[in-house]
Write a protein that holds these residues in place. Structure first.
Motif, short mmCIF file in Angstrom:
data_model
loop_
_atom_site.label_atom_id
_atom_site.label_comp_id
_atom_site.label_asym_id
_atom_site.label_seq_id
_atom_site.Cartn_x
_atom_site.Cartn_y
_atom_site.Cartn_z
N ASP A 46 0.85 -1.20 0.00
CA ASP A 46 0.00 0.00 0.00
C ASP A 46 0.88 1.24 0.00
O ASP A 46 1.68 1.44 0.90
N LEU A 47 0.71 2.08 -1.02
CA LEU A 47 1.49 3.31 -1.13
C LEU A 47 0.70 4.53 -0.71
O LEU A 47 1.16 5.66 -0.87
N GLY A 48 -0.50 4.32 -0.19
CA GLY A 48 -1.34 5.44 0.22
C GLY A 48 -2.18 5.96 -0.93
O GLY A 48 -2.17 5.41 -2.03
N ALA A 49 -2.89 7.02 -0.66
CA ALA A 49 -3.81 7.59 -1.65
C ALA A 49 -3.05 8.25 -2.79
O ALA A 49 -2.03 8.91 -2.58
N HIS A 50 -3.57 8.08 -3.98
CA HIS A 50 -3.01 8.76 -5.15
C HIS A 50 -3.37 10.24 -5.10
O HIS A 50 -4.46 10.62 -4.66
N GLN A 51 -2.41 11.06 -5.55
CA GLN A 51 -2.58 12.50 -5.62
C GLN A 51 -2.27 12.96 -7.04
O GLN A 51 -1.51 12.30 -7.75
N PRO A 52 -2.81 14.11 -7.48
CA PRO A 52 -2.46 14.62 -8.81
C PRO A 52 -0.95 14.84 -8.91
O PRO A 52 -0.31 15.32 -7.97
N LYS A 53 -0.38 14.48 -10.07
CA LYS A 53 1.05 14.69 -10.32
C LYS A 53 1.25 16.14 -10.71
O LYS A 53 0.69 16.60 -11.71
N PRO A 54 2.03 16.92 -9.96
CA PRO A 54 2.17 18.35 -10.23
C PRO A 54 2.72 18.68 -11.62
O PRO A 54 2.38 19.71 -12.19
#
Length: 117
Positions: free
Chosen positions: A16-24
């Motif tokens: 588990d790498l955690g929640a995905h976030q938008p790539k800046p």
């Protein structure tokens, strides 16, 4: 005597790498990323990173990155060089000052180690 601990991530394909976030630096709308750092000390950090398909730009300013592709496929584009495709088991080194684009063809997961200058 101080205790020396082993830092580990088991089952790298499913960790588990955690929640995905938008790539800046995404060029492709909706591209997201997630990561987990398994160990960091001084100038060195190591962990896992993944992203969704699409294109993003990247720079390695002040650090070198060594990574091994665990799953997925990516084409790396660097100005003045032929594009190069990487897939599972491939290793790449992006030295400090490196700049290019990542064209991710399918969900990509890598193990990374960064070394600050």
């Amino acid at each position: 005597m101080s205790e020396i601990l082993t830092h580990a991530v088991h089952d790298t394909a499913n960790a588990d790498l955690g929640a995905h976030q938008p790539k800046p630096t995404a060029v492709t709308e909706g591209l997201t990323e997630a990561s987990v750092t398994a160990y960091q000390s001084g100038r060195i950090a190591t962990g896992l990173w993944e992203c969704t398909p699409g294109t993003f730009t990247a720079r390695r300013d002040g650090y070198t990155e060594i990574c091994t592709i665990l799953s997925g496929r990516v084409t790396i584009e660097v100005e003045g060089q032929d594009p190069e495709e990487f897939g599972p088991g491939d290793v790449m080194v992006m030295p400090s000052g490196w700049e290019g684009a990542w064209v991710v063809h399918e969900p990509l997961r890598k193990h990374f180690t960064t070394i600050d200058d």
